[in-house]
Motif scaffolding. Structure first.
Motif: not given
Length: 472
Positions: A159-182
């Motif tokens: 679960p820690l590995c999955v959470g870390g990978v999910g956190l990294a992917l979420s950060a990249l996805l958030s950055a992409g979405i935010a850039a696409h919106v902002t």
């Protein structure tokens, strides 16, 4: 310090998602660890219960097989404190605690540890009540701490590995979405700042179907509305200024018109009418009409509201044409009148309709005269009226002029809009106001080499018994 829009959106978004994912990962790891500990304890309880309920002898071979099932070491001690069987190759009785209160299999837990032969074990002492046994047997259960830790890490690591990978992917996805919106939001913010400074230019929108597109469309609509409002305010300010200036001019003109009327009346009385009698009548009517208009302009609040009465359209036109014909003859423009085939009755104010016809005909004559001068030919203006269906009457003024300029074609009926070098831009706006007061419609079109201004009025359903006398 003003943060860029992307930072104002990206940082809180990523932070919130990071906290959420970290919390979920930690909670999932905790649940996994507790599940692993519960599974080990449950397995040991089941084995202890099985050994307690069975009647086969506890030998070294049996305990070693049990160790293979659970990973724990088992030591059986009789009532005299002697080891009767063990899964360990060698064990010293002194390594086992002798002050522990034996537990039942159901209360077995991994909560204390001891060292046996240099190895740390979780220790539980269970009293077995075996059927057919003369004396109770105490079973020491030793579960290796290192094995427990391995199970603990095996439970917590995924679960820690999955959470870390999910956190990294979420950060990249958030950055992409935010850039696409902002990025579009930055453009919209700049556009709003320009609108605040008075620049009402629409912003270019990307081909996207989301809330940002709707926001951009709303900003463009707001920009367009504010642009129209600004134009309207400017026109109203121009009209107000024109009214203030025109008031003084109209007062002087009214005095002059009154003097002209009196002078012409005296001339008609003193001089016998010869060939100029008709011209004098037209001049007197024009001056009286001008005097009425000036009186209305100077005292708008004291004038009674115009009363609409049944009027025969041909009579209205016949009363207005003599006021326009001298001007048409003077500029060498032929003026034609095509009356309707039958009487057409409308409800209206005679003076207002006469003013409407004069404005439309004068514009047409001026346009035809300008075209005639350029083409060294005679211009023409045709006025015709006819029923338009069963519920309306249509009046058309057709001239041979070049038509309105393209840049003002869509705004001809707005105040102070004109394509003439010496025009005021008030004639057609007044005409539109009169038409609207009579619940009609006005417009224009270009037909080949001619320009047609048309007006439609509601047609009275039945011919009235009394009619308004027009043109007297």
């Amino acid at each position: 310090m003003r943060w860029p829009v992307r930072n104002q959106i990206l940082l809180p978004t990523v932070g919130l998602m990071a906290v959420t994912l970290a919390g979920v990962s930690v909670l999932n790891a905790y649940v996994s660890v507790r599940a692993a500990a519960t599974r080990i304890e449950s397995q040991l309880r089941d084995l202890a219960g099985t050994l307690s309920d069975s009647n086969f002898p506890l030998t070294d071979a049996v305990l070693r097989q049990t160790r293979g099932l659970s990973g724990a070491e088992f030591v059986a001690v009789d009532a005299t404190g002697q080891i009767t069987a063990s899964s360990l190759e060698s064990i010293d009785m002194s390594s086992l605690p002798d002050t522990v209160v034996p537990r039942t299999p159901q209360r077995l837990t991994l909560d204390s540890s001891i060292a046996v032969g240099g190895v740390r074990y979780f220790h539980n002492q269970v009293r077995l009540s075996r059927a057919g046994a003369a004396r109770a047997v105490e079973l020491h259960i030793l579960y290796p701490v290192e094995t427990y830790r391995v199970a603990w890490w095996n439970a917590i690591y995924p679960p820690l590995c999955v959470g870390g990978v999910g956190l990294a992917l979420s950060a990249l996805l958030s950055a992409g979405i935010a850039a696409h919106v902002t990025r579009p939001l930055d453009r919209l913010r700049v556009q709003v700042d320009r609108i605040a400074e008075g620049e009402f230019q629409p912003v270019t929108l990307n081909r996207r179907h989301d809330e940002v597109l709707e926001l951009g469309q709303a900003i463009n609509r707001m920009s367009d509305m504010l642009s129209h409002y600004e134009d309207e305010v400017r026109r109203n300010e121009q009209l107000r200024t024109l009214g203030q200036l025109g008031g003084g001019i109209a007062h002087q003109m009214r005095n002059a018109v009154t003097g002209c009327c009196l002078a012409l009346e005296l001339h008609r009385r003193e001089c016998p009418r010869q060939g100029e009698g008709e011209s004098l009548d037209v001049a007197v009517r024009q001056l009286r009409l001008m005097e009425r208009f000036l009186r209305r302009f100077l005292t708008p609040h004291n004038q009674p509201a115009a009363t609409h009465q049944p009027l025969e359209l041909r009579a209205v036109v016949d009363g207005a044409l003599p006021l326009i014909e001298p001007m048409a003859r003077h500029v060498h423009v032929s003026l034609g009148w095509q009356p309707p085939a039958r009487p057409l009755w409308i409800s209206g104010d005679a003076d207002s309709l006469e003013q409407l016809l004069i404005n439309l005909l004068m514009n047409a004559i001026e346009a035809a005269a300008d075209e005639a001068v350029q083409a060294t030919d005679q211009g023409s203006v045709i006025l015709r009226a006819a029923a338009s269906g069963d519920k309306s009457v249509r009046l058309e003024v057709i001239d041979s002029g070049p038509g309105p300029a393209a840049e003002v074609g869509d705004r001809l009926f707005e105040p102070l809009v004109t394509g003439k070098p010496d025009g005021t831009g008030l004639g057609l706006s007044v005409a539109k106001r009169i038409v609207e007061q009579h619940r009609g419609q006005i417009g224009w079109r270009r037909d080949g080499a001619t320009t047609c201004f048309y007006v439609e009025f509601p047609l009275l359903a039945a011919e009235p018994e009394r009619a308004e006398i027009v043109g007297g």
